[in-house]
Design a protein around this motif. Structure first.
Motif, PDB file in Angstrom:
ATOM      1  N   ASP A 149       0.742  -0.884  -0.097  1.00 18.28           N
ATOM      2  CA  ASP A 149       0.610   0.126   0.080  1.00 18.28           C
ATOM      3  C   ASP A 149       1.352   1.001  -0.086  1.00 18.28           C
ATOM      4  O   ASP A 149       0.715   2.340  -0.725  1.00 18.28           O
ATOM      5  CB  ASP A 149      -0.481  -0.143   1.052  1.00 18.28           C
ATOM      6  N   ARG A 204      -5.896   2.440   0.950  1.00 18.30           N
ATOM      7  CA  ARG A 204      -5.854   1.842   1.978  1.00 18.30           C
ATOM      8  C   ARG A 204      -6.095   0.033   2.290  1.00 18.30           C
ATOM      9  O   ARG A 204      -5.788  -0.142   1.269  1.00 18.30           O
ATOM     10  CB  ARG A 204      -7.656   1.943   2.308  1.00 18.30           C
ATOM     11  N   LYS A 260      -7.573  -2.868   3.221  1.00 14.88           N
ATOM     12  CA  LYS A 260      -8.762  -3.354   4.082  1.00 14.88           C
ATOM     13  C   LYS A 260      -9.020  -4.195   5.428  1.00 14.88           C
ATOM     14  O   LYS A 260      -7.445  -4.541   5.675  1.00 14.88           O
ATOM     15  CB  LYS A 260      -9.445  -5.245   3.274  1.00 14.88           C
ATOM     16  N   THR A 261      -9.275  -4.214   5.979  1.00 15.08           N
ATOM     17  CA  THR A 261      -9.568  -3.670   7.365  1.00 15.08           C
ATOM     18  C   THR A 261      -9.783  -5.697   7.837  1.00 15.08           C
ATOM     19  O   THR A 261     -10.404  -6.143   6.624  1.00 15.08           O
ATOM     20  CB  THR A 261     -10.589  -3.563   8.335  1.00 15.08           C
ATOM     21  N   SER A 269     -13.868  -6.064   8.135  1.00 16.08           N
ATOM     22  CA  SER A 269     -14.220  -5.788   6.878  1.00 16.08           C
ATOM     23  C   SER A 269     -13.970  -7.196   5.428  1.00 16.08           C
ATOM     24  O   SER A 269     -14.170  -7.776   5.131  1.00 16.08           O
ATOM     25  CB  SER A 269     -13.185  -4.645   5.246  1.00 16.08           C
ATOM     26  N   PHE A 270     -12.831  -7.736   5.761  1.00 17.46           N
ATOM     27  CA  PHE A 270     -11.981  -8.937   4.939  1.00 17.46           C
ATOM     28  C   PHE A 270     -12.836 -10.616   5.565  1.00 17.46           C
ATOM     29  O   PHE A 270     -14.208 -11.430   4.524  1.00 17.46           O
ATOM     30  CB  PHE A 270     -10.834  -9.202   5.284  1.00 17.46           C
ATOM     31  N   LYS A 281     -16.601 -10.070   4.201  1.00 16.41           N
ATOM     32  CA  LYS A 281     -16.268 -10.569   2.397  1.00 16.41           C
ATOM     33  C   LYS A 281     -16.519 -12.330   2.363  1.00 16.41           C
ATOM     34  O   LYS A 281     -16.830 -12.742   1.662  1.00 16.41           O
ATOM     35  CB  LYS A 281     -14.903  -9.674   2.237  1.00 16.41           C
ATOM     36  N   ASP A 324      -8.780  -6.795  -3.970  1.00 17.88           N
ATOM     37  CA  ASP A 324      -8.672  -5.521  -3.317  1.00 17.88           C
ATOM     38  C   ASP A 324      -8.592  -5.539  -2.129  1.00 17.88           C
ATOM     39  O   ASP A 324      -8.614  -4.942  -1.141  1.00 17.88           O
ATOM     40  CB  ASP A 324     -10.499  -5.520  -3.358  1.00 17.88           C
ATOM     41  N   LEU A 325      -7.319  -6.330  -1.892  1.00 19.28           N
ATOM     42  CA  LEU A 325      -7.360  -6.887  -0.366  1.00 19.28           C
ATOM     43  C   LEU A 325      -6.554  -4.715  -0.698  1.00 19.28           C
ATOM     44  O   LEU A 325      -6.079  -4.348   1.455  1.00 19.28           O
ATOM     45  CB  LEU A 325      -6.045  -7.472   0.213  1.00 19.28           C
ATOM     46  N   GLY A 360      -6.211  -1.182  -1.920  1.00 15.85           N
ATOM     47  CA  GLY A 360      -7.330  -0.724  -2.862  1.00 15.85           C
ATOM     48  C   GLY A 360      -7.099   1.030  -2.560  1.00 15.85           C
ATOM     49  O   GLY A 360      -6.188   1.502  -1.738  1.00 15.85           O
TER      50      GLY A 360
END
Length: 347
Positions: free
Chosen positions: A25, A49, A51-52, A55-56, A59, A75-76, A78
Motif C-alpha cells: 500500500d 487503504r 482492507k481491515t 471487512s475482510f 467478505k 482489493d485487499l 485499494g
C-alpha cells in the motif's frame, strides 16, 4: 461470525500477509503520488487503504467459498485517484498502465458500460500488480464530480434494496445527467482557457499589446517581458541600490481602477511616464541612503504619476497604497508626501 474451515484458513493467511499488504500500500501510493506530481497532473486526492480484518471477514462470510487463495481477492489493497477533469482520467490510466502490470481480463472501464437507464457515475477499475510482485491491488480512477455522486448515492441509499418510485428515479437520472454535463463542460472550459492563454502569450511576445485585453493571465504574461526593469534600474542607480524580487500582480486592480482595458494602455503609461516616475523617485531617494529597493518601485511611482497627471488628488494616491498594502493611516501621510513631491518636480 461463523466461517467455514476454508474461510478461516483464508482469514489466517490474511493476518499473516498484513505486513506485506501495508508495505505494498505504501509503495504503490508513493509511486503514484510522485509520478503524477512529476507529470504535472493536479489531483483532487489519492486515497489508499488496506482492507481491515473485520471487512475482510465480512467478505468471506458473504462469498468466501468462491475464493481459492488470497490472490483471488483483488482489493485487499485499494487506491482511488480522484482527478478534477474527465480527460485527466485517461492520462492517469495511461500512467498506471506503464507503472504496473494491469490484469485487463479483470479490469473494467465502467464508463463504457454506462446505459441510459442506469443512474450514478462510473469510473475506471484496474486490477494491478507490481512489475516485480504478485499480490494484486485495485486502483479506481474517477473525477471529483463522479466521486461526489458516488458518495451521495451511498448516503441516500439509492442502490439499496428498497425500489424507488419512478418520480425519484427520474430525479436521480436528471441529476446524474447534470453532473455528467458539468464534468464535460469543465474539461472543455479548461481546454478553451489553455488555448486562450497560448494566444495571449503569442500576442504579448509579438508586441501586439493593443490587441490583448488586460486580465490576470495577460498581465502575468506581460510581466514575463519585464517591462519595468529599465525604470527600476534607473531608480536603483540613484543610490547604487540592490533590487530584490517582488510580485507585481497586486498592481492589477490599480491598473483596472485607472480604467485600463488592454496591455497596450499599460505599455503606453510606461512609455509616456517613465521619465516623470524616475524624477519622482529621485526626489525621494536623493535625501536618503537606501541601498535596498523592491522591484515594485518603478510601477508604484508610475501609478502615482498616472493618477496625479490625470487629475487625481491625494485621495486617489492613497487609494493606490490602500489597494496594494491595505487601508491604514500611514497611507494618508505617504499620499500627502508623494503629492507634494509630484508638485515640487514641476509636473
Amino acid at each position: 461470525m461463523r466461517l467455514s474451515p476454508h474461510c478461516e484458513a483464508l482469514l489466517q493467511d490474511f493476518r499473516d500477509l498484513q505486513p506485506q499488504l501495508l508495505q505494498l500500500d505504501k509503495q504503490v501510493f508513493e509511486l503514484l503520488q510522485n509520478t503524477l506530481s512529476h507529470q504535472g497532473i493536479e489531483l483532487n486526492s489519492i486515497e489508499h487503504r488496506v482492507k481491515t480484518e473485520a471487512s475482510f471477514a465480512g467478505k468471506l462470510e458473504r462469498k468466501g467459498e468462491k475464493y481459492h487463495t488470497l490472490n483471488d481477492i483483488t482489493d485487499l489493497v485499494g487506491l482511488r485517484i480522484v482527478t478534477f477533469y474527465t480527460d485527466d482520467v485517461d492520462k492517469v490510466a495511461a500512467i498506471v498502465s506503464q507503472l504496473f502490470n494491469v490484469d485487463w481480463g479483470n479490469s473494467v472501464d465502467k464508463r463504457k458500460l454506462h446505459e441510459l437507464t442506469s443512474f450514478g457515475y462510473n469510473s475506471l477499475h484496474y486490477i494491478c500488480t507490481l512489475k516485480e510482485g504478485s499480490i494484486p491491488f485495485e486502483i479506481q480512477i474517477r473525477t471529483a464530480l463522479q466521486h461526489t455522486w458516488s458518495a451521495i448515492e451511498h448516503d441516500i441509499g439509492y442502490k439499496g434494496a428498497v425500489k424507488l418510485p419512478p418520480q425519484f428515479r427520474r430525479q436521480f437520472s436528471r441529476l446524474a445527467g447534470m453532473l455528467e454535463l458539468a464534468d464535460d463542460e469543465f474539461s472543455r472550459l479548461r481546454t478553451t482557457m489553455t488555448e486562450y492563454r497560448r494566444q495571449v502569450q503569442a500576442l504579448v511576445k509579438s508586441g501586439n499589446l493593443g490587441e490583448v485585453s488586460l486580465s490576470t493571465d495577460s498581465f502575468r504574461s506581460y510581466l514575463e517581458l519585464r517591462p519595468f526593469d529599465r525604470l527600476n534600474q534607473r531608480i536603483a542607480a540613484v543610490n547604487q541600490a540592490e533590487l530584490f524580487p517582488a510580485s507585481l500582480m497586486p498592481f492589477l486592480p490599480v491598473l483596472e481602477h485607472f480604467g485600463m482595458e488592454s496591455l497596450g494602455q499599460v505599455q503606453a503609461m510606461v512609455d509616456e511616464l517613465s521619465d516623470t516616475a524616475y524624477q519622482l523617485a529621485l526626489s525621494q531617494l536623493a535625501v536618503t541612503d537606501l541601498d535596498i529597493l523592491s522591484e515594485t518601485v518603478g510601477l508604484q511611482n508610475l501609478c502615482v504619476v498616472y493618477a496625479l497627471k490625470n487629475g487625481g488628488s491625494r485621495e486617489d494616491v492613497k487609494l493606490i497604497y490602500d489597494t496594494l498594502y491595505g487601508a491604514n493611516e500611514s497611507n494618508t501621510l505617504l499620499a500627502d508626501a508623494m503629492t507634494k513631491q509630484y508638485s515640487a518636480i514641476g509636473q
